[in-house]
Design an enzyme around this catalytic site. Structure first.
Site, PDB file in Angstrom:
ATOM      1  N   HIS A 104       0.826  -1.212   0.000  1.00 39.49           N
ATOM      2  CA  HIS A 104       0.000   0.000   0.000  1.00 39.49           C
ATOM      3  C   HIS A 104       0.861   1.263   0.000  1.00 39.49           C
ATOM      4  O   HIS A 104       0.645   2.189  -0.769  1.00 39.49           O
ATOM      5  CB  HIS A 104      -0.898   0.041   1.248  1.00 39.49           C
ATOM      6  CG  HIS A 104      -2.145  -0.772   1.137  1.00 39.49           C
ATOM      7  ND1 HIS A 104      -2.685  -1.183  -0.055  1.00 39.49           N
ATOM      8  CD2 HIS A 104      -2.986  -1.238   2.100  1.00 39.49           C
ATOM      9  CE1 HIS A 104      -3.804  -1.863   0.178  1.00 39.49           C
ATOM     10  NE2 HIS A 104      -4.003  -1.917   1.476  1.00 39.49           N
TER      11      HIS A 104
ATOM     12  N   TYR B  52      -6.229   2.621  11.946  1.00 35.40           N
ATOM     13  CA  TYR B  52      -6.506   1.652  10.884  1.00 35.40           C
ATOM     14  C   TYR B  52      -5.781   2.049   9.601  1.00 35.40           C
ATOM     15  O   TYR B  52      -5.501   3.229   9.377  1.00 35.40           O
ATOM     16  CB  TYR B  52      -8.022   1.550  10.631  1.00 35.40           C
ATOM     17  CG  TYR B  52      -8.755   0.840  11.754  1.00 35.40           C
ATOM     18  CD1 TYR B  52      -9.137  -0.493  11.629  1.00 35.40           C
ATOM     19  CD2 TYR B  52      -9.036   1.492  12.945  1.00 35.40           C
ATOM     20  CE1 TYR B  52      -9.793  -1.152  12.656  1.00 35.40           C
ATOM     21  CE2 TYR B  52      -9.691   0.841  13.984  1.00 35.40           C
ATOM     22  CZ  TYR B  52     -10.069  -0.486  13.837  1.00 35.40           C
ATOM     23  OH  TYR B  52     -10.704  -1.138  14.859  1.00 35.40           O
ATOM     24  N   GLU B  53      -5.471   1.066   8.767  1.00 33.10           N
ATOM     25  CA  GLU B  53      -4.755   1.306   7.507  1.00 33.10           C
ATOM     26  C   GLU B  53      -5.457   2.335   6.628  1.00 33.10           C
ATOM     27  O   GLU B  53      -4.844   2.963   5.782  1.00 33.10           O
ATOM     28  CB  GLU B  53      -4.661   0.009   6.689  1.00 33.10           C
ATOM     29  CG  GLU B  53      -3.471  -0.832   7.005  1.00 33.10           C
ATOM     30  CD  GLU B  53      -3.401  -2.059   6.098  1.00 33.10           C
ATOM     31  OE1 GLU B  53      -3.830  -1.983   4.932  1.00 33.10           O
ATOM     32  OE2 GLU B  53      -2.937  -3.097   6.573  1.00 33.10           O
ATOM     33  N   SER B  54      -6.758   2.447   6.800  1.00 33.99           N
ATOM     34  CA  SER B  54      -7.521   3.381   5.978  1.00 33.99           C
ATOM     35  C   SER B  54      -7.264   4.826   6.394  1.00 33.99           C
ATOM     36  O   SER B  54      -7.756   5.743   5.735  1.00 33.99           O
ATOM     37  CB  SER B  54      -9.009   3.060   6.098  1.00 33.99           C
ATOM     38  OG  SER B  54      -9.384   3.015   7.466  1.00 33.99           O
ATOM     39  N   GLY B  55      -6.537   5.035   7.486  1.00 37.91           N
ATOM     40  CA  GLY B  55      -6.179   6.398   7.884  1.00 37.91           C
ATOM     41  C   GLY B  55      -7.014   6.970   9.016  1.00 37.91           C
ATOM     42  O   GLY B  55      -6.920   8.152   9.314  1.00 37.91           O
TER      43      GLY B  55
END
Lengths: 305, 257
Positions: A104, B52-55
């Site tokens: 990512h 979380y990876e989504s920010g």
């Protein structure tokens, strides 16, 4: 000059066979309506790019739109595999696809560099991993300031087209977005041509009332499209929730290439546009996805005249 | 009715929760890690910060998220940042104390494969790939690995290193400038740690599991601590929290593999 139009026209004018196309949105704001329109219009030989291919690329791959995919995590989030993606990579069904794979951070760093016209960007990832052995774009250089240190670098990504979603935009294409913004803004700045699809086109004053929230300026947008529910079954923060059932169901729907084509025939080729898709989904389904209103406190921008 | 009142998954959740401290910032994944973090937050680590990876930073979800980018993680969060900034300003800059990783294959050095089984260019099974795993493994101050204990999952050598563990030992990790490293591997049979060289060894074995069974489910001659003990079992109130509040529909804890 931004052109306000419909999804059908925007896709037909912005995308050519053979283009590299970045579909933005990390779990949130995924441009499903545009993906389905590309399937309906029968595109071939596209180089599709998404950090998380998600269901939209699975569907486009099954439909035969893709000859290459750049990605960093090809799974069905929270559920399991992307079966059509796997069939293409493992068995060449419906056609072989080239894969160009990153982590990512590696992929969004490529967008970061592309959006800012940087020659490359250093990242603290990839060293010790096998990824660089299988992707010649991931390279290492000596740190010019600490020559004994090896640094991984990735090159800029400049897609021919980016298709991105936001909550709302002015007719000029200035867009407000909130919630998880993911890769959306850099994708728009990195691309040659930008298609912006929004839940609502609103007046210019609304946009100008909160400039900090305008992450995408109309000056980089070529096409602006109002497409309510255009991200279903992903979601638009404040408008509708993620349709987790659809993600879970996709695992069975996509079990074989034939069952996937049947779904496409019903839900993509079987409708003319997103409005018909939404009608087909039905009122109950949409009501179940509706969040409770929860407004942010307004801020005082101040007027200084 | 036996006195075994918890499932393997519930034991993995409660054991993983013990690894989390009140001052930690943790990069959360869905499934067992998410439940472990939320359990820790409701018991011994109320100030645990979940990123979380989504920010989404310091998420406080009202409902269990299915994916790491669900809207429940955004509403009420401390902050929401782009992917580039989440991975850059938070993870790469050393602001993540704990990262969770899983994978299809894990070797004795804690190297993890979540990319491909077989040859990369002609795969037997194509897995999802890194996502954020490679940078989590490279930049978190410590990583926790959670996986079912099966021989095929713990091979002598992984087919592909998606996420580096102690590559070339602890020294090799340092030479590559990698921060932290695997802290523990929590499976449905045992808890493993890493020795001074960076090699995995068994620290505790779960109740009812034999040493032989653990070895049999591992693809190399596994090291055991001199004083292997029994893994602590879940407390009754932890089980109640998991079943009644954290995963009431049994999405992740409904059945044992």
């Amino acid at each position: 000059m931004t052109k306000e139009t419909d999804t059908n026209t925007a896709i037909a004018e912005a995308v050519d066979d053979g283009d590299s196309v970045y579909l933005g949105g990390f779990t949130h704001l995924i441009p499903f309506a545009s993906g389905h329109e590309m399937i309906r219009q029968g595109y071939e030989d596209l180089h599709l790019i998404r950090a998380t291919p998600d269901l939209v690329l699975d569907q486009m791959i099954a439909a035969g739109c893709a000859s290459a995919v750049t990605f960093s995590w090809a799974g069905n989030p929270g559920v399991g595999s992307l079966r059509a993606f796997r069939r293409a990579v493992e068995d060449g069904v419906p056609n072989e696809i080239d894969i160009d794979e990153y982590s990512h951070f590696g992929l969004v760093s490529r967008l970061f560099a592309g959006a800012r016209d940087m020659p490359f960007v250093p990242v603290r990832t990839f060293l010790g991993s096998s990824l660089p052995e299988h992707n010649e774009r991931i390279r290492t250089v000596a740190n010019p300031y600490e020559p004994d240190d090896e640094v991984a670098v990735v090159p800029p990504l400049r897609p021919d087209v980016a298709i991105v979603r936001a909550q709302r935009a002015s007719p000029e294409g200035d867009a407000h977005l909130w919630g998880i913004t993911g890769d959306v803004v850099d994708a728009a700045f990195a691309a040659e041509t930008v298609v912006l699809s929004v839940e609502e086109v609103v007046d210019t004053e609304t946009l100008r009332s909160d400039p900090n929230r305008t992450e995408i300026p109309g000056t980089i947008v070529d096409y602006v499209v109002e497409e309510p529910y255009g991200s279903h079954p992903s979601y638009t923060q404040g408008y509708y929730g993620r349709d987790n059932e659809a993600y879970i169901d996709w695992n069975d729907v996509s079990e074989t290439h034939e069952s996937t084509l049947e779904w496409l025939s019903e839900w993509v080729h079987g409708v003319d546009n997103r409005r018909e898709y939404v009608e087909k989904l039905g009122v109950d389904r949409l009501l179940d996805l509706e969040p409770t209103r929860d407004y942010a406190e307004p801020i005082d921008v101040g007027r200084y005249a | 009715m036996s006195d075994l009142y918890y499932t393997d998954t519930e034991l993995m959740i409660t054991r993983a929760a013990l690894e989390l401290g009140n001052d930690d910032t943790v990069l959360v994944g869905v499934g067992v890690p998410n439940l472990a973090c939320n359990l820790a937050k409701q018991t011994h680590a109320p100030d645990l910060e979940m990123v979380y990876e989504s920010g989404t930073v310091d998420s406080d979800p009202d409902a269990l998220p299915l994916s790491i980018g669900d809207p429940v993680l955004a509403t009420g969060a401390r902050s929401i940042v782009t992917m580039y900034d989440g991975f850059g300003r938070y993870l790469q800059a050393g602001r993540i104390d704990v990262g969770f990783l899983g994978g299809a294959q894990i070797d004795r050095w804690g190297n993890i494969n979540s990319t491909v089984i077989g040859d990369y260019d002609d795969p037997k099974v194509r897995l999802p790939g890194s996502g954020g795993a490679c940078e989590i493994a490279s930049n978190a101050r410590r990583t926790l690995i959670i996986a079912p204990h099966q021989r095929r999952r713990f091979p002598e050598e992984v087919d592909f290193v998606t996420s580096p563990g102690y590559v070339g030992g602890r020294k090799g990790r340092d030479e590559r400038g990698l921060r932290g490293g695997p802290e523990a591997v929590i499976t449905d049979m045992a808890v493993m740690k890493f020795d001074d060289a960076g090699e995995m060894y068994v620290e505790t074995i779960h109740p009812g599991v034999t040493r032989e069974a653990v070895q049999e489910a591992t693809g190399w001659d596994l090291a055991f601590a001199d004083d292997v003990t029994e893994t602590p079992t879940p407390e009754a109130d932890e089980i109640r929290l998991i079943r009644e509040e954290l995963d009431p529909d049994g999405i992740y804890t409904g059945g044992d593999e």
